[in-house]
Design a protein around this motif. Structure first.
Motif, PDB file in Angstrom:
ATOM      1  N   TYR A  27       1.100  -1.346  -0.153  1.00 50.62           N
ATOM      2  CA  TYR A  27       0.023  -0.194  -0.174  1.00 50.62           C
ATOM      3  C   TYR A  27       0.507   1.087   0.147  1.00 50.62           C
ATOM      4  CZ  TYR A  27      -4.378  -2.436   1.006  1.00 50.62           C
ATOM      5  OH  TYR A  27      -5.286  -4.204   1.090  1.00 50.62           O
ATOM      6  N   THR A  28       0.749   2.549  -0.538  1.00 51.30           N
ATOM      7  CA  THR A  28       1.172   3.342  -0.684  1.00 51.30           C
ATOM      8  C   THR A  28       0.179   4.595  -0.590  1.00 51.30           C
ATOM      9  OG1 THR A  28       2.542   2.563  -3.220  1.00 51.30           O
ATOM     10  CG2 THR A  28       2.695   5.402  -2.110  1.00 51.30           C
ATOM     11  N   ILE A  29       0.313   5.766   0.687  1.00 48.65           N
ATOM     12  CA  ILE A  29      -0.326   5.936   1.175  1.00 48.65           C
ATOM     13  C   ILE A  29      -0.112   7.628   1.381  1.00 48.65           C
ATOM     14  CG2 ILE A  29      -1.702   6.739   3.545  1.00 48.65           C
ATOM     15  CD1 ILE A  29      -0.867   3.284   4.485  1.00 48.65           C
ATOM     16  N   PRO A  30      -1.281   8.605   1.328  1.00 53.84           N
ATOM     17  CA  PRO A  30      -0.108   9.824   0.744  1.00 53.84           C
ATOM     18  C   PRO A  30      -0.416  10.674   2.134  1.00 53.84           C
ATOM     19  CG  PRO A  30      -2.789  10.020   0.005  1.00 53.84           C
ATOM     20  CD  PRO A  30      -2.355   8.272  -0.181  1.00 53.84           C
ATOM     21  N   THR A  31       0.565  12.160   2.090  1.00 49.24           N
ATOM     22  CA  THR A  31       0.518  12.526   3.919  1.00 49.24           C
ATOM     23  C   THR A  31       0.202  13.683   3.261  1.00 49.24           C
ATOM     24  OG1 THR A  31       1.795  12.976   3.697  1.00 49.24           O
ATOM     25  CG2 THR A  31       2.339  10.583   4.270  1.00 49.24           C
ATOM     26  N   SER A  32      -0.169  14.781   4.236  1.00 51.97           N
ATOM     27  CA  SER A  32      -0.872  15.830   4.221  1.00 51.97           C
ATOM     28  C   SER A  32       0.689  16.619   3.315  1.00 51.97           C
ATOM     29  CB  SER A  32      -0.940  17.057   5.075  1.00 51.97           C
ATOM     30  OG  SER A  32       0.139  17.091   6.256  1.00 51.97           O
ATOM     31  N   ASN A  33       1.732  16.305   4.085  1.00 48.34           N
ATOM     32  CA  ASN A  33       3.017  16.590   2.692  1.00 48.34           C
ATOM     33  C   ASN A  33       3.556  16.483   1.896  1.00 48.34           C
ATOM     34  OD1 ASN A  33       5.408  17.817   2.595  1.00 48.34           O
ATOM     35  ND2 ASN A  33       6.060  18.579   5.023  1.00 48.34           N
ATOM     36  N   LYS A  34       3.161  16.950   0.527  1.00 50.45           N
ATOM     37  CA  LYS A  34       3.223  16.222  -0.622  1.00 50.45           C
ATOM     38  C   LYS A  34       4.826  16.010  -0.715  1.00 50.45           C
ATOM     39  CE  LYS A  34       0.097  19.145  -2.950  1.00 50.45           C
ATOM     40  NZ  LYS A  34      -0.511  19.482  -4.284  1.00 50.45           N
ATOM     41  N   LYS A  35       5.577  15.954   0.175  1.00 52.81           N
ATOM     42  CA  LYS A  35       7.031  15.390  -0.277  1.00 52.81           C
ATOM     43  C   LYS A  35       7.664  14.017   0.152  1.00 52.81           C
ATOM     44  CE  LYS A  35       9.765  20.184  -0.406  1.00 52.81           C
ATOM     45  NZ  LYS A  35      10.099  21.196   0.860  1.00 52.81           N
ATOM     46  N   PHE A  36       6.246  14.090   1.137  1.00 54.50           N
ATOM     47  CA  PHE A  36       6.752  12.780   2.031  1.00 54.50           C
ATOM     48  C   PHE A  36       4.804  11.202   1.996  1.00 54.50           C
ATOM     49  CE2 PHE A  36       8.956  15.812   4.109  1.00 54.50           C
ATOM     50  CZ  PHE A  36       9.374  14.871   4.858  1.00 54.50           C
ATOM     51  N   GLU A  37       5.181  10.335   1.647  1.00 54.30           N
ATOM     52  CA  GLU A  37       4.241   9.593   1.798  1.00 54.30           C
ATOM     53  C   GLU A  37       4.511   8.163   2.692  1.00 54.30           C
ATOM     54  OE1 GLU A  37       3.630   8.333  -2.488  1.00 54.30           O
ATOM     55  OE2 GLU A  37       5.705   7.550  -2.502  1.00 54.30           O
ATOM     56  N   ALA A  38       3.654   7.198   3.034  1.00 56.50           N
ATOM     57  CA  ALA A  38       3.997   6.402   3.677  1.00 56.50           C
ATOM     58  C   ALA A  38       3.442   4.513   2.956  1.00 56.50           C
ATOM     59  CB  ALA A  38       3.260   6.612   4.282  1.00 56.50           C
ATOM     60  N   SER A  39       3.792   3.998   3.238  1.00 55.78           N
ATOM     61  CA  SER A  39       4.114   2.814   2.383  1.00 55.78           C
ATOM     62  C   SER A  39       3.778   1.494   3.884  1.00 55.78           C
ATOM     63  CB  SER A  39       4.817   2.158   1.846  1.00 55.78           C
ATOM     64  OG  SER A  39       5.986   2.149   2.634  1.00 55.78           O
ATOM     65  N   TYR A  40       3.276   0.190   3.544  1.00 54.40           N
ATOM     66  CA  TYR A  40       2.584  -1.066   4.046  1.00 54.40           C
ATOM     67  C   TYR A  40       2.877  -2.284   3.498  1.00 54.40           C
ATOM     68  CZ  TYR A  40      -0.235  -3.999   6.407  1.00 54.40           C
ATOM     69  OH  TYR A  40      -0.429  -5.012   7.319  1.00 54.40           O
ATOM     70  N   VAL A  41       3.176  -2.589   3.317  1.00 59.46           N
ATOM     71  CA  VAL A  41       3.694  -4.230   3.266  1.00 59.46           C
ATOM     72  C   VAL A  41       2.845  -5.194   3.112  1.00 59.46           C
ATOM     73  CG1 VAL A  41       4.994  -5.964   2.278  1.00 59.46           C
ATOM     74  CG2 VAL A  41       5.460  -4.099   2.065  1.00 59.46           C
ATOM     75  N   SER A  42       1.601  -5.434   2.833  1.00 57.40           N
ATOM     76  CA  SER A  42       1.004  -6.486   3.663  1.00 57.40           C
ATOM     77  C   SER A  42       0.780  -7.975   3.770  1.00 57.40           C
ATOM     78  CB  SER A  42      -1.010  -6.255   3.292  1.00 57.40           C
ATOM     79  OG  SER A  42      -0.553  -7.191   1.770  1.00 57.40           O
ATOM     80  N   TYR A  43       2.428  -8.600   3.375  1.00 54.68           N
ATOM     81  CA  TYR A  43       1.669  -9.625   3.135  1.00 54.68           C
ATOM     82  C   TYR A  43       3.894 -10.131   4.137  1.00 54.68           C
ATOM     83  CZ  TYR A  43       5.929  -8.226  -0.592  1.00 54.68           C
ATOM     84  OH  TYR A  43       6.787  -7.224  -0.751  1.00 54.68           O
ATOM     85  N   MET A  44       3.854  -8.752   4.306  1.00 51.51           N
ATOM     86  CA  MET A  44       4.575  -8.794   5.795  1.00 51.51           C
ATOM     87  C   MET A  44       4.607  -9.428   7.607  1.00 51.51           C
ATOM     88  SD  MET A  44       8.226  -6.861   4.565  1.00 51.51           S
ATOM     89  CE  MET A  44       9.319  -7.323   5.848  1.00 51.51           C
ATOM     90  N   ALA A  45       4.639 -10.123   8.029  1.00 56.26           N
ATOM     91  CA  ALA A  45       3.941 -10.057   9.294  1.00 56.26           C
ATOM     92  C   ALA A  45       4.374  -9.675   9.716  1.00 56.26           C
ATOM     93  CB  ALA A  45       4.698 -12.173   9.772  1.00 56.26           C
ATOM     94  N   GLU A  46       5.045  -8.885  10.330  1.00 56.96           N
ATOM     95  CA  GLU A  46       6.009  -8.133  11.204  1.00 56.96           C
ATOM     96  C   GLU A  46       5.785  -6.842  11.112  1.00 56.96           C
ATOM     97  OE1 GLU A  46       5.828  -8.676  14.275  1.00 56.96           O
ATOM     98  OE2 GLU A  46       5.549 -10.333  14.370  1.00 56.96           O
ATOM     99  N   ALA A  47       4.857  -6.324   9.037  1.00 58.52           N
ATOM    100  CA  ALA A  47       5.370  -5.224   9.094  1.00 58.52           C
ATOM    101  C   ALA A  47       4.289  -3.977  10.005  1.00 58.52           C
ATOM    102  CB  ALA A  47       4.126  -5.303   8.078  1.00 58.52           C
ATOM    103  N   GLY A  48       4.242  -2.715   9.775  1.00 67.88           N
ATOM    104  CA  GLY A  48       4.084  -1.820   9.983  1.00 67.88           C
ATOM    105  C   GLY A  48       4.256  -0.562   9.060  1.00 67.88           C
ATOM    106  N   VAL A  49       3.315   0.457   9.601  1.00 69.63           N
ATOM    107  CA  VAL A  49       3.171   1.307   8.396  1.00 69.63           C
ATOM    108  C   VAL A  49       4.477   2.316   8.561  1.00 69.63           C
ATOM    109  CG1 VAL A  49       2.017   4.117   7.760  1.00 69.63           C
ATOM    110  CG2 VAL A  49       0.321   1.702   8.665  1.00 69.63           C
ATOM    111  N   GLY A  50       5.453   2.805   7.256  1.00 74.71           N
ATOM    112  CA  GLY A  50       6.975   3.968   7.876  1.00 74.71           C
ATOM    113  C   GLY A  50       6.602   4.778   6.491  1.00 74.71           C
TER     114      GLY A  50
END
Length: 238
Positions: free
Chosen positions: A79-102
């Motif tokens: 998953y690619t997730i936008p932020t309110s600051n256009k210079k940054f975004e977040a990601s989440y990898v669903s198939y990784m057991a210990e995944a978090g949002v970075g």
């Protein structure tokens, strides 16, 4: 007629409550993430620069969890997730057991990013219910992963070249000698210890004044923000 309407409403209400109860039953916990985090800007190397946060775990997530929201994209389980600051975004990898949002910088990384702020918002959909999650972030300077590395009292940090995302190998004449390694990992980077990796054999923890052999690798393991594995500051024994 009024009595009939009241009865009908009462029955409908009971049916609705009975169908909703499992969603809010005792023991079912609401998903959450930390309310704030830091994106660390690392520009200590002339070639290798990044700006990333440590991954934020989504607590109480279910196996069927999906992420939705404005601008959210998903491809091959990432998953690619936008932020309110256009210079940054977040990601989440669903198939990784210990995944978090970075959270990470989208474009060129420089010290000009230090002091930036933003907000991340997305929805977690699970158990037939939608939860609204959000976190705020600020960017700060990462001072570098190590403050010093001393081998038998001599600081050799300058010998390591942080120009890539893998191992940093240097060689030292240490074979058949007792070796003392002192080092300091700088915050926010995380110290994961020192190990010896023999040419033939399994990795073992390094002990003070250990006698090393030719071909051994002394590895200082450091976890930097956003990294999925340690960076090894490696010394090859010759």
């Amino acid at each position: 007629m009024k009595k009939l309407n009241v009865c009908a409403l009462t029955v409908a209400s009971m049916i609705t409550m009975s169908t909703m109860t499992p969603l809010f039953a005792k023991g079912v916990k609401t998903p959450s993430i930390p309310k704030k985090t830091v994106v660390w800007v690392d520009t200590t190397s002339s070639k290798f620069k990044d700006a990333m946060s440590f991954e934020m775990p989504i607590k109480n997530k279910a196996k069927d969890m999906k992420i939705t929201g404005a601008g959210v994209k998903v491809k091959d389980g990432t998953y690619t997730i936008p932020t309110s600051n256009k210079k940054f975004e977040a990601s989440y990898v669903s198939y990784m057991a210990e995944a978090g949002v970075g959270i990470y910088a989208k474009g060129k990384v420089s010290d000009a990013l230090i002091g930036q702020k933003g907000t991340l918002k997305f929805n977690v959909v699970q158990n037939h219910h939608t939860y609204h999650l959000s976190t705020s972030f600020v960017t700060k300077k990462n001072p570098g992963r190590l403050k010093y590395v001393k081998v038998n009292g001599v600081n050799i940090l300058s010998k390591f070249k942080e120009d890539q995302g893998g191992d940093f190998n240097i060689s030292m004449k240490l074979a058949n000698k007792k070796v003392k390694v002192d080092y300091k990992v700088q915050y926010p980077n995380k110290d994961h210890g020192v190990f010896i990796m023999p040419e033939n054999g399994d990795e073992v923890s390094f002990k003070k004044n250990t006698v090393v052999k030719k071909g051994d690798i002394i590895s200082i393991a450091v976890l930097a923000p956003g990294w999925e594995r340690d960076t090894g500051y490696n010394i090859k024994v010759k």
